[in-house]
Motif scaffolding. Sequence first.
Motif, PDB file in Angstrom:
ATOM      1  N   LEU A  84       0.804  -1.227   0.000  1.00  0.00           N
ATOM      2  CA  LEU A  84       0.000   0.000   0.000  1.00  0.00           C
ATOM      3  C   LEU A  84       0.837   1.278   0.000  1.00  0.00           C
ATOM      4  N   PRO A  85       1.865   1.448   0.824  1.00  0.00           N
ATOM      5  CA  PRO A  85       2.643   2.698   0.775  1.00  0.00           C
ATOM      6  C   PRO A  85       3.302   2.935  -0.587  1.00  0.00           C
ATOM      7  N   VAL A  86       3.779   1.882  -1.212  1.00  0.00           N
ATOM      8  CA  VAL A  86       4.405   2.027  -2.532  1.00  0.00           C
ATOM      9  C   VAL A  86       3.367   2.474  -3.560  1.00  0.00           C
ATOM     10  N   LEU A  87       2.179   1.881  -3.501  1.00  0.00           N
ATOM     11  CA  LEU A  87       1.113   2.261  -4.434  1.00  0.00           C
ATOM     12  C   LEU A  87       0.680   3.709  -4.226  1.00  0.00           C
ATOM     13  N   LEU A  88       0.595   4.137  -2.972  1.00  0.00           N
ATOM     14  CA  LEU A  88       0.208   5.525  -2.703  1.00  0.00           C
ATOM     15  C   LEU A  88       1.261   6.513  -3.196  1.00  0.00           C
ATOM     16  N   VAL A  89       2.524   6.189  -3.026  1.00  0.00           N
ATOM     17  CA  VAL A  89       3.595   7.057  -3.527  1.00  0.00           C
ATOM     18  C   VAL A  89       3.531   7.140  -5.054  1.00  0.00           C
TER      19      VAL A  89
ATOM     20  N   LEU B 108       0.854   6.719  -6.953  1.00  0.00           N
ATOM     21  CA  LEU B 108      -0.344   7.489  -7.313  1.00  0.00           C
ATOM     22  C   LEU B 108      -0.103   8.986  -7.138  1.00  0.00           C
ATOM     23  N   CYS B 109       0.435   9.372  -5.982  1.00  0.00           N
ATOM     24  CA  CYS B 109       0.695  10.795  -5.730  1.00  0.00           C
ATOM     25  C   CYS B 109       1.739  11.342  -6.701  1.00  0.00           C
ATOM     26  N   GLY B 110       2.763  10.564  -6.992  1.00  0.00           N
ATOM     27  CA  GLY B 110       3.783  10.991  -7.955  1.00  0.00           C
ATOM     28  C   GLY B 110       3.213  11.180  -9.345  1.00  0.00           C
ATOM     29  N   SER B 111       2.300  10.304  -9.758  1.00  0.00           N
ATOM     30  CA  SER B 111       1.666  10.437 -11.075  1.00  0.00           C
ATOM     31  C   SER B 111       0.844  11.716 -11.152  1.00  0.00           C
ATOM     32  N   ILE B 112       0.132  12.013 -10.075  1.00  0.00           N
ATOM     33  CA  ILE B 112      -0.683  13.232 -10.053  1.00  0.00           C
ATOM     34  C   ILE B 112       0.217  14.462 -10.111  1.00  0.00           C
ATOM     35  N   GLU B 113       1.310  14.461  -9.355  1.00  0.00           N
ATOM     36  CA  GLU B 113       2.242  15.592  -9.354  1.00  0.00           C
ATOM     37  C   GLU B 113       2.847  15.817 -10.735  1.00  0.00           C
ATOM     38  N   VAL B 114       3.304  14.762 -11.364  1.00  0.00           N
ATOM     39  CA  VAL B 114       3.926  14.887 -12.694  1.00  0.00           C
ATOM     40  C   VAL B 114       2.894  15.369 -13.710  1.00  0.00           C
TER      41      VAL B 114
END
Length: 180
Positions: free
Chosen positions: A24-29, A31-37
């Motif tokens: 879960l933490p890897v998936l959340l990172v 997801l958030c990274g994709s949104i930021e980029v």
Amino acid sequence: MLRQGWRFWRSRDGLAAVEFAFILPVLLVLLCGSIEVTNALECRQKVISATSSISSIVAMTTSVSASDISNVYAAGNSILYPFPTNNTAIVISSIVYSSATNKDVVQWSVAQNATPLVTNTVMSVPAGVITATNGDGAILVQVTHNYTSPWGHFLVGTFPMGATFWSRPRESASVACNGC
């Protein structure tokens, strides 16, 4: 006692929950990274679009006034929506060829949240933008925007984004600025 330990060792109940807790933490990172980029790329595209649109709008006329320039700034800021434009710098300049100096010089320059170019300063213009005929000119627009992530600013800070665009006047040899 040994039998219960063996049964515990072979049990698979809750294994998926434990694996999910690790992933879960890897998936959340991710997801958030994709949104930021994606947000940063959208902002970059809007900066480029605003730069070319402002240049094109100014190049469509034979002359502009101070109110026209204000309207052009408003149009550029609208293109950058929903990103905040309080830190967006826009510099609009007219560069003309001067046969007296045999160089391209700044005819006029106006700026929002920046310093305009100095009049009569010699400019380096890309080949083919201005012909070597006295009075021929081009419009130079420079837009700089400091992108700050909406919810990740404490992790990555700001990214400076900028674009430069040249346009040749369509209605006259150069664009004049009345009251600028």
